[in-house]
Design a protein around this motif. Structure first.
Motif, PDB file in Angstrom:
ATOM      1  N   THR A   7       0.806  -1.206   0.000  1.00  0.00           N
ATOM      2  CA  THR A   7       0.000   0.000   0.000  1.00  0.00           C
ATOM      3  C   THR A   7       0.845   1.265   0.000  1.00  0.00           C
ATOM      4  OG1 THR A   7      -0.176  -0.065   2.393  1.00  0.00           O
ATOM      5  CG2 THR A   7      -1.979  -1.050   1.131  1.00  0.00           C
ATOM      6  N   THR A   8       2.154   1.147   0.193  1.00  0.00           N
ATOM      7  CA  THR A   8       2.977   2.342   0.192  1.00  0.00           C
ATOM      8  C   THR A   8       3.075   2.955  -1.195  1.00  0.00           C
ATOM      9  OG1 THR A   8       4.960   1.017  -0.082  1.00  0.00           O
ATOM     10  CG2 THR A   8       4.349   1.646   2.171  1.00  0.00           C
ATOM     11  N   SER A   9       2.791   2.216  -2.247  1.00  0.00           N
ATOM     12  CA  SER A   9       2.869   2.774  -3.580  1.00  0.00           C
ATOM     13  C   SER A   9       1.628   3.588  -3.941  1.00  0.00           C
ATOM     14  CB  SER A   9       3.095   1.667  -4.607  1.00  0.00           C
ATOM     15  OG  SER A   9       2.022   0.765  -4.601  1.00  0.00           O
ATOM     16  N   LEU A  10       0.578   3.491  -3.164  1.00  0.00           N
ATOM     17  CA  LEU A  10      -0.604   4.325  -3.384  1.00  0.00           C
ATOM     18  C   LEU A  10      -0.525   5.535  -2.466  1.00  0.00           C
ATOM     19  CD1 LEU A  10      -3.591   1.821  -3.627  1.00  0.00           C
ATOM     20  CD2 LEU A  10      -2.745   3.318  -5.405  1.00  0.00           C
ATOM     21  N   PRO A  11      -0.547   6.729  -3.027  1.00  0.00           N
ATOM     22  CA  PRO A  11      -0.468   7.912  -2.178  1.00  0.00           C
ATOM     23  C   PRO A  11      -1.795   8.178  -1.473  1.00  0.00           C
ATOM     24  CG  PRO A  11      -0.749   8.564  -4.439  1.00  0.00           C
ATOM     25  CD  PRO A  11      -0.600   7.061  -4.439  1.00  0.00           C
ATOM     26  N   SER A  12      -1.729   8.987  -0.440  1.00  0.00           N
ATOM     27  CA  SER A  12      -2.953   9.400   0.230  1.00  0.00           C
ATOM     28  C   SER A  12      -2.845  10.878   0.552  1.00  0.00           C
ATOM     29  CB  SER A  12      -3.171   8.583   1.502  1.00  0.00           C
ATOM     30  OG  SER A  12      -2.112   8.787   2.405  1.00  0.00           O
ATOM     31  N   GLY A  13      -3.947  11.468   0.914  1.00  0.00           N
ATOM     32  CA  GLY A  13      -3.979  12.895   1.169  1.00  0.00           C
ATOM     33  C   GLY A  13      -3.799  13.681  -0.118  1.00  0.00           C
ATOM     34  N   LEU A  14      -3.254  14.863  -0.004  1.00  0.00           N
ATOM     35  CA  LEU A  14      -3.059  15.702  -1.187  1.00  0.00           C
ATOM     36  C   LEU A  14      -1.884  15.244  -2.045  1.00  0.00           C
ATOM     37  CD1 LEU A  14      -3.867  19.220   0.257  1.00  0.00           C
ATOM     38  CD2 LEU A  14      -5.321  17.722  -1.103  1.00  0.00           C
ATOM     39  N   ASP A  15      -1.136  14.239  -1.581  1.00  0.00           N
ATOM     40  CA  ASP A  15      -0.072  13.661  -2.408  1.00  0.00           C
ATOM     41  C   ASP A  15      -0.631  13.009  -3.664  1.00  0.00           C
ATOM     42  OD1 ASP A  15       1.836  14.480  -0.626  1.00  0.00           O
ATOM     43  OD2 ASP A  15       1.988  12.537   0.391  1.00  0.00           O
ATOM     44  N   VAL A  16      -1.900  12.672  -3.640  1.00  0.00           N
ATOM     45  CA  VAL A  16      -2.545  12.085  -4.820  1.00  0.00           C
ATOM     46  C   VAL A  16      -2.468  13.064  -5.985  1.00  0.00           C
ATOM     47  CG1 VAL A  16      -4.755  11.274  -5.744  1.00  0.00           C
ATOM     48  CG2 VAL A  16      -4.084  10.670  -3.439  1.00  0.00           C
ATOM     49  N   LEU A  17      -2.564  14.354  -5.690  1.00  0.00           N
ATOM     50  CA  LEU A  17      -2.568  15.359  -6.745  1.00  0.00           C
ATOM     51  C   LEU A  17      -1.174  15.712  -7.247  1.00  0.00           C
ATOM     52  CD1 LEU A  17      -5.246  17.718  -5.202  1.00  0.00           C
ATOM     53  CD2 LEU A  17      -5.574  15.915  -6.893  1.00  0.00           C
ATOM     54  N   THR A  18      -0.141  15.104  -6.652  1.00  0.00           N
ATOM     55  CA  THR A  18       1.228  15.418  -7.059  1.00  0.00           C
ATOM     56  C   THR A  18       2.008  14.208  -7.551  1.00  0.00           C
ATOM     57  OG1 THR A  18       2.061  15.127  -4.808  1.00  0.00           O
ATOM     58  CG2 THR A  18       1.366  17.355  -5.444  1.00  0.00           C
ATOM     59  N   THR A  19       1.419  13.024  -7.523  1.00  0.00           N
ATOM     60  CA  THR A  19       2.139  11.823  -7.957  1.00  0.00           C
ATOM     61  C   THR A  19       1.568  11.302  -9.272  1.00  0.00           C
ATOM     62  OG1 THR A  19       0.654  10.420  -6.659  1.00  0.00           O
ATOM     63  CG2 THR A  19       2.699  11.110  -5.610  1.00  0.00           C
ATOM     64  N   PHE A  20       2.450  10.757 -10.070  1.00  0.00           N
ATOM     65  CA  PHE A  20       2.034  10.161 -11.335  1.00  0.00           C
ATOM     66  C   PHE A  20       1.845   8.678 -11.102  1.00  0.00           C
ATOM     67  CE2 PHE A  20       1.452  10.697 -15.772  1.00  0.00           C
ATOM     68  CZ  PHE A  20       1.763   9.484 -16.332  1.00  0.00           C
ATOM     69  N   PRO A  21       0.819   8.040 -11.557  1.00  0.00           N
ATOM     70  CA  PRO A  21      -0.210   8.412 -12.508  1.00  0.00           C
ATOM     71  C   PRO A  21      -1.474   8.980 -11.864  1.00  0.00           C
ATOM     72  CG  PRO A  21      -0.396   6.089 -12.099  1.00  0.00           C
ATOM     73  CD  PRO A  21       0.762   6.603 -11.260  1.00  0.00           C
ATOM     74  N   ASP A  22      -1.468   9.131 -10.540  1.00  0.00           N
ATOM     75  CA  ASP A  22      -2.703   9.532  -9.870  1.00  0.00           C
ATOM     76  C   ASP A  22      -3.112  10.957 -10.193  1.00  0.00           C
ATOM     77  OD1 ASP A  22      -3.020   7.026  -8.472  1.00  0.00           O
ATOM     78  OD2 ASP A  22      -1.227   7.625  -7.381  1.00  0.00           O
ATOM     79  N   VAL A  23      -2.183  11.780 -10.616  1.00  0.00           N
ATOM     80  CA  VAL A  23      -2.520  13.140 -11.018  1.00  0.00           C
ATOM     81  C   VAL A  23      -3.393  13.128 -12.280  1.00  0.00           C
ATOM     82  CG1 VAL A  23      -0.509  13.590 -12.470  1.00  0.00           C
ATOM     83  CG2 VAL A  23      -1.550  15.462 -11.197  1.00  0.00           C
TER      84      VAL A  23
END
Length: 155
Positions: A7-23
């Motif tokens: 689960t460490t490879s899935l960001p949480s919080g506002l980090d979702v908006l700064t990591t690829f591909p989740d951005v």
């Protein structure tokens, strides 16, 4: 692998908006919303074709928004199944949007052969914009799917 590692490879919080591909959630939601608006604002002479496009755009808009909110609120912490869920969601959305974009393009091409009045020209231009945004949404979902598959494979 342990769930803490996967689960460490899935960001949480506002980090979702700064990591690829989740951005990519942002352009997916934006392009999908534009498809939804453009198809909804045009005339619908063939409801079966444009009904599918509307279903796909609304479904994927809601699915992507919900998944983004769940990631931001960190609901996925402590569970290893979220990476697989991400892959399934992105793969489904990519397939749905590809079919919707092709159907909307076929409908728009057929409508271009029949329309000669000025009002029909405006609706035709809206449908062209819907086709462009549907293919852009498809591209975003395909890129997100590929990156999610790579993340799933490495977990």
């Amino acid at each position: 692998m342990s769930s803490a590692t996967s689960t460490t490879s899935l960001p949480s919080g506002l980090d979702v908006l700064t990591t690829f591909p989740d951005v990519l959630f942002i352009p997916e939601i934006t392009f999908g919303g534009l498809v939804w608006i453009l198809v909804a604002s045009s005339k619908v002479p063939l409801p079966i074709l444009q009904g599918w496009v509307m279903f796909v755009s609304v479904f994927c808009f809601i699915m992507s928004t919900t998944l983004l909110c769940l990631y931001i609120f960190g609901v996925h912490r402590g569970s290893s199944s979220w990476i697989a869920l991400d892959v399934i969601c992105q793969e489904t959305a990519a397939l749905f949007y590809l079919s919707a974009a092709v159907l909307e393009a076929a409908f728009t091409y057929g409508a271009s052969l029949l329309s000669v009045d000025p009002l029909g020209r405006t609706i035709y231009q809206e449908n062209i914009a819907a086709v462009v945004f549907a293919f852009l949404a498809t591209l975003m979902y395909v890129i997100h799917k590929i990156c999610s598959l790579l993340r799933w494979k490495s977990s």
